[in-house]
Design a protein around this motif. Structure first.
Motif, PDB file in Angstrom:
ATOM      1  N   VAL A  97      37.059  34.671  46.233  1.00  0.00           N
ATOM      2  CA  VAL A  97      36.016  34.878  45.231  1.00  0.00           C
ATOM      3  C   VAL A  97      36.664  34.921  43.852  1.00  0.00           C
ATOM      4  O   VAL A  97      37.591  35.712  43.609  1.00  0.00           O
ATOM      5  N   VAL A  98      36.176  34.083  42.959  1.00  0.00           N
ATOM      6  CA  VAL A  98      36.702  34.037  41.591  1.00  0.00           C
ATOM      7  C   VAL A  98      36.198  35.250  40.815  1.00  0.00           C
ATOM      8  O   VAL A  98      35.022  35.598  40.874  1.00  0.00           O
ATOM      9  N   ARG A  99      37.100  35.907  40.101  1.00  0.00           N
ATOM     10  CA  ARG A  99      36.741  37.068  39.294  1.00  0.00           C
ATOM     11  C   ARG A  99      36.692  36.680  37.824  1.00  0.00           C
ATOM     12  O   ARG A  99      37.456  35.833  37.360  1.00  0.00           O
ATOM     13  N   LEU A 130      49.653  52.910  40.576  1.00  0.00           N
ATOM     14  CA  LEU A 130      49.861  51.542  40.115  1.00  0.00           C
ATOM     15  C   LEU A 130      48.510  50.950  39.719  1.00  0.00           C
ATOM     16  O   LEU A 130      47.461  51.393  40.185  1.00  0.00           O
ATOM     17  N   SER A 131      48.561  49.923  38.892  1.00  0.00           N
ATOM     18  CA  SER A 131      47.349  49.167  38.567  1.00  0.00           C
ATOM     19  C   SER A 131      47.478  47.754  39.117  1.00  0.00           C
ATOM     20  O   SER A 131      48.589  47.234  39.275  1.00  0.00           O
ATOM     21  N   GLU A 132      46.309  47.157  39.430  1.00  0.00           N
ATOM     22  CA  GLU A 132      46.267  45.769  39.908  1.00  0.00           C
ATOM     23  C   GLU A 132      47.205  45.539  41.098  1.00  0.00           C
ATOM     24  O   GLU A 132      47.909  44.538  41.172  1.00  0.00           O
ATOM     25  N   GLN A 133      47.201  46.484  42.047  1.00  0.00           N
ATOM     26  CA  GLN A 133      48.050  46.364  43.225  1.00  0.00           C
ATOM     27  C   GLN A 133      47.183  46.165  44.463  1.00  0.00           C
ATOM     28  O   GLN A 133      46.226  46.909  44.684  1.00  0.00           O
ATOM     29  N   CYS A 134      47.522  45.175  45.264  1.00  0.00           N
ATOM     30  CA  CYS A 134      46.749  44.862  46.460  1.00  0.00           C
ATOM     31  C   CYS A 134      46.822  45.983  47.481  1.00  0.00           C
ATOM     32  O   CYS A 134      47.900  46.511  47.772  1.00  0.00           O
ATOM     33  N   ASP A 166      41.539  34.281  37.971  1.00  0.00           N
ATOM     34  CA  ASP A 166      41.724  35.479  38.786  1.00  0.00           C
ATOM     35  C   ASP A 166      40.821  35.379  40.010  1.00  0.00           C
ATOM     36  O   ASP A 166      39.678  34.921  39.920  1.00  0.00           O
ATOM     37  N   TRP A 167      41.318  35.834  41.164  1.00  0.00           N
ATOM     38  CA  TRP A 167      40.528  35.731  42.383  1.00  0.00           C
ATOM     39  C   TRP A 167      40.874  36.887  43.303  1.00  0.00           C
ATOM     40  O   TRP A 167      41.868  37.577  43.128  1.00  0.00           O
TER      41      TRP A 167
END
Length: 204
Positions: free
Chosen positions: A48-50, A79-83, A39-40
């Motif tokens: 950046v790596v998460r 929403l979740s995990e949305q840019c 994940d980044w």
């Protein structure tokens, strides 16, 4: 040789070159096709790596998204995990985002423009404490996001929600004047009336 290397560095990010950004940093367009086995996130033009989130984190994210959907009012969506596009060098991916859906083409849109956002939610993990407590709220406030929730794990394992409102005069977040930290139950009227039994979020 030098000109060739510069040209290569200006190409889109790939699994081979992502650690070597252009002089001004990667942009959203240059990283949109990048696939990595981790994940980044793009932060100030740097990839950046998460860390991989734990089960508790994912349960909080999913539970809060569900409860917000239960309380949702027009014209909002959640929403979740949305840019969210703040600028071309900073497209953060909050755990949960609430936004005004009017005028958004869901078939074509790649990001949510930050001007549409009314609430960002971050669930704190051991590897994200500095980000969620300092960097991200400063970034979201500077972009004008009206509300921010930071979800922490209490000593009893139950979630605690720290609620912040944007001070439009100073451009920074302030704790909600009354009951800034919610335990057991979250009750607020911003950005619309929401009631969440926080204990229910840890029930499988």
């Amino acid at each position: 040789m030098g000109a060739v290397m510069i040209a290569e560095r200006l190409e889109k990010a790939t699994p081979e070159n992502w650690m070597f950004p252009p002089e001004k940093g990667w942009t959203v367009d240059l990283v949109e096709d990048l696939e990595l086995p981790v994940d980044w996130e793009l932060v100030d033009g740097m990839i950046v790596v998460r860390g991989r989130p734990v089960l508790w984190h994912n349960m909080m994210r999913a539970g809060i998204e569900r409860r917000l959907n239960d309380c949702l009012q027009e014209p909002y969506a959640v929403l979740s995990e949305q840019c969210v596009l703040i600028d071309k060098y900073n497209p953060p991916v909050p755990d949960v985002v609430v936004f005004d859906k009017r005028g958004i083409d869901i078939m074509e849109a790649k990001h949510i423009l930050v001007e549409k956002v009314v609430l960002m939610v971050e669930v704190v993990s051991p590897g994200s404490q500095q980000d969620d407590r300092v960097r991200k709220p400063a970034l979201y406030a500077s972009a004008g996001v009206p509300c921010y929730w930071r979800v922490e794990r209490g000593e009893d394992g139950l979630p605690q929600v720290h609620e912040y409102w944007l001070n439009t005069d100073t451009g920074v977040y302030i704790p909600r004047p009354v009951r800034p930290c919610h335990t057991s139950k979250l009750e607020t009227d911003q950005p619309f009336p929401v009631t969440i039994d926080l204990g229910s979020l840890v029930e499988l």
